[in-house]
Structure formats: C-alpha cells, structure tokens
Design a protein around this motif. Sequence first.
Motif, PDB file in Angstrom:
ATOM      1  N   UNK A  38       0.861  -1.178   0.000  1.00 31.35           N
ATOM      2  CA  UNK A  38       0.000   0.000   0.000  1.00 31.35           C
ATOM      3  C   UNK A  38       0.904   1.236   0.000  1.00 31.35           C
ATOM      4  N   UNK A  39       0.716   2.130  -0.975  1.00 31.15           N
ATOM      5  CA  UNK A  39       1.628   3.253  -1.166  1.00 31.15           C
ATOM      6  C   UNK A  39       0.859   4.566  -1.103  1.00 31.15           C
ATOM      7  N   UNK A  40       1.449   5.547  -0.443  1.00 33.21           N
ATOM      8  CA  UNK A  40       0.903   6.900  -0.409  1.00 33.21           C
ATOM      9  C   UNK A  40       2.031   7.883  -0.698  1.00 33.21           C
ATOM     10  N   UNK A  41       1.803   8.792  -1.625  1.00 30.80           N
ATOM     11  CA  UNK A  41       2.809   9.810  -1.919  1.00 30.80           C
ATOM     12  C   UNK A  41       3.009  10.738  -0.717  1.00 30.80           C
ATOM     13  N   UNK A  42       4.248  11.105  -0.476  1.00 31.35           N
ATOM     14  CA  UNK A  42       4.553  12.081   0.576  1.00 31.35           C
ATOM     15  C   UNK A  42       5.113  13.375  -0.005  1.00 31.35           C
ATOM     16  N   UNK A  43       5.409  13.338  -1.323  1.00 30.78           N
ATOM     17  CA  UNK A  43       5.926  14.521  -2.024  1.00 30.78           C
ATOM     18  C   UNK A  43       5.300  14.566  -3.419  1.00 30.78           C
ATOM     19  N   UNK A  44       5.267  15.742  -3.968  1.00 33.23           N
ATOM     20  CA  UNK A  44       4.730  15.874  -5.326  1.00 33.23           C
ATOM     21  C   UNK A  44       5.586  15.103  -6.318  1.00 33.23           C
ATOM     22  N   UNK A  45       6.892  15.151  -6.142  1.00 34.47           N
ATOM     23  CA  UNK A  45       7.818  14.435  -7.022  1.00 34.47           C
ATOM     24  C   UNK A  45       8.503  13.329  -6.217  1.00 34.47           C
ATOM     25  N   UNK A  67       8.291   7.587  -0.347  1.00 30.76           N
ATOM     26  CA  UNK A  67       6.852   7.376  -0.235  1.00 30.76           C
ATOM     27  C   UNK A  67       6.544   6.844   1.161  1.00 30.76           C
ATOM     28  N   UNK A  68       5.260   6.747   1.460  1.00 24.44           N
ATOM     29  CA  UNK A  68       4.799   6.023   2.638  1.00 24.44           C
ATOM     30  C   UNK A  68       4.371   4.637   2.148  1.00 24.44           C
ATOM     31  N   UNK A 117       8.715   5.121   5.651  1.00 22.21           N
ATOM     32  CA  UNK A 117       8.289   6.491   5.368  1.00 22.21           C
ATOM     33  C   UNK A 117       9.507   7.300   4.918  1.00 22.21           C
ATOM     34  N   UNK A 118       9.534   7.654   3.626  1.00 26.02           N
ATOM     35  CA  UNK A 118      10.647   8.425   3.044  1.00 26.02           C
ATOM     36  C   UNK A 118      11.990   7.815   3.438  1.00 26.02           C
ATOM     37  N   UNK A 119      12.137   6.553   3.136  1.00 24.91           N
ATOM     38  CA  UNK A 119      13.226   5.789   3.732  1.00 24.91           C
ATOM     39  C   UNK A 119      14.509   5.856   2.904  1.00 24.91           C
ATOM     40  N   UNK A 120      15.631   5.925   3.612  1.00 23.50           N
ATOM     41  CA  UNK A 120      16.947   5.676   3.054  1.00 23.50           C
ATOM     42  C   UNK A 120      17.547   4.549   3.866  1.00 23.50           C
ATOM     43  N   UNK A 121      17.981   3.479   3.225  1.00 20.00           N
ATOM     44  CA  UNK A 121      18.338   2.266   3.951  1.00 20.00           C
ATOM     45  C   UNK A 121      19.611   1.662   3.369  1.00 20.00           C
ATOM     46  N   UNK A 122      20.492   1.206   4.251  1.00 24.76           N
ATOM     47  CA  UNK A 122      21.650   0.401   3.863  1.00 24.76           C
ATOM     48  C   UNK A 122      21.386  -1.046   4.257  1.00 24.76           C
TER      49      UNK A 122
END
Length: 320
Positions: A38-45, A67-68, A117-122
């Motif tokens: 399930x995806x929800x935009x958190x930014x316009x781009x 995204x969320x 939520x707007x994730x950056x992951x290693x």
Amino acid sequence: MPTGVGRADTRSYRRLAGTDIDQAMAFFTSDYELRAPSIRRTHADTIWDFAGVTDERMSLRTSRFGVDLRSQSQSDDVIVAWLRSGSSTITFDGRSVDLEPGVPVVLPSERYDLHHRDIGLNLVHLDRGFLTELVGEDSFAFEPLERPDAGGMRIWQETVRRYSSTWLQVDTAMSAVVRHDIASAFADAALRAFPRRSAWRTSVSGSAPEHQRLRKALDYVHAHAREPIGTPEIAAAAGLSPRGLQQSLRRHLDQTPGDLLRSVRLDGALEDLRRAERDETSVADIARGWGFGHLGRFSAAYRSRFGELPSDTLRSRPRR
C-alpha cells in the motif's frame, strides 16, 4: 558488468533510479517479495534509487524511496539493515520495532510487516547457506530485530568501514580468494555482533497466531522452569486453553506440556552440573533446584536424555 572486471570476478553491479512509482514498485516487489503493498505519496515528485554489488555469498545495497509504504516482506537471505534517513517500523511475532538511524538489526527470516516512510536504507545480504555452513548448524538463526550491544556495534561498524569500499569497486577485478575473505569477514562480524536466536524459538517456524502463542509458551517455560509451574500456568502465559496448548505442542513439537517442562529442566540441570564445583554442590541439590523431587527418577531421566548419570557429569568437573 563494468569495464575492467575480469570474468573470474562473479560480482554484479546494479543501479536504478527514477521518479516513476510503478517502476519502483515493480523492482522492489520482485527483489524483496513485497506482498499487497500500500503506497501513499509524501511529495509531489517521488524520488527513488537503488544500488547494489552482489555475488553468490553476499550483497551490499543501498536504497531510497520517498513514499509512505506499507507491506509484508520476506527474503531467503540473512539481511542486516540500518536506517540512513526517514523512518521504518518492522512488526514481527507481535512486536513492533522502530529502526534507529545508524543502528543495524537483522531482519526476520519469516514474513513480517513493514512501514517505511521516506526511507533511506543500507543493507547487507548474506547467503543463508554460506552462513550456516560457517556456523556448522543447519538450524542456526539470529534473534530478529535485536540491537547489538556497544561491542557488537563497534565490530559491525569497523567491518563495514574496512571492506565496503573495496567490495564496491566493481571497475577493479577481485579474485575469488579476496571475495571469499570479505564475505567471511562480514559473516564473522554478524555472528559476533548480533544475538543468536535461542534454539527453542527456532524450533517453531512461522508467523501465524498459533506459532506466536506457542513461542510465548516456550519462552515462559524457559524463564520459569525452576518454579512450580504446570500446564495451566504455561497455557495462560501463551493465551491458550490447556487443551489448546496440548494440541499445539503435539502438532508442532510432538510433545506434551509435561515433556516440554521436563526437557527444559533437564537441560538446565545439565548446564548447572557442568558449571558446578564438585566440592561445593551435589547432584541432589541441583535436582531439587530444577524441580525434581525424586533423585532416582531424575537420574534415570537424565541418563536417558544425555547418555550418562548426573554424577558422571559432575565428576568430570576438575577440582579447584
């Protein structure tokens, strides 16, 4: 494969980036077995990217997804992950854990729920077969989502700093020996840094409610085996009826509650006898401490389980 990498170098490099959510989900769903996302935009781009260098034993990866995202996931690999940015909550076995920036954890090997939520992951992926071969235990597993202690954190961070840049240099050919050594270094760091899953927890696989309740029963028995507990107490701790506990144990472990409790107590007695000082304790003291009121029956059960009498185990301890 980038120019300059020799044919003997089995590493592969992959990098993808873009702003198309459908393209991102097609990639992440296939790579991480996302189920019903399930995806929800958190930014316009929306911005997303992925990069990874992989061979047959390990993979170093980094990803970003603005995204969320809620989904379920699972992987055959052993995955160590740590957050760079955004937030992530992992839910498994009735427990939710918020990932902390820079703090690595081992993700569950069974299906789990995620909320990014707007994730950056290693991520470091280790081939499960390679890891279990090093350990020498087919049933080996890490305790999922447990943070390393200060010493474990230091070991893991030092390994990442020492070897990552070399691994990621895909324009330079790397020999099979060097690749094996680097994969072994990451595997060894994981084994030293992260808690291992207790054998009784690995004996019950699956994440269905019944599996979760049965693991609660096992946890309760191991925590309270020295106390005067029985089927009613174990069942209550697991959220089961006594009959439900009996059926679940029989179905998954082919044991009765009495079998389970006796087995855990015998294991505890074995460890105490191995650690005991011969001049400071007795078999009877240890038997009573683990709830065995009849010394003869305890000795018979102990010998049947371990192939020797408890007195033999105690005598094998050297005198001070």
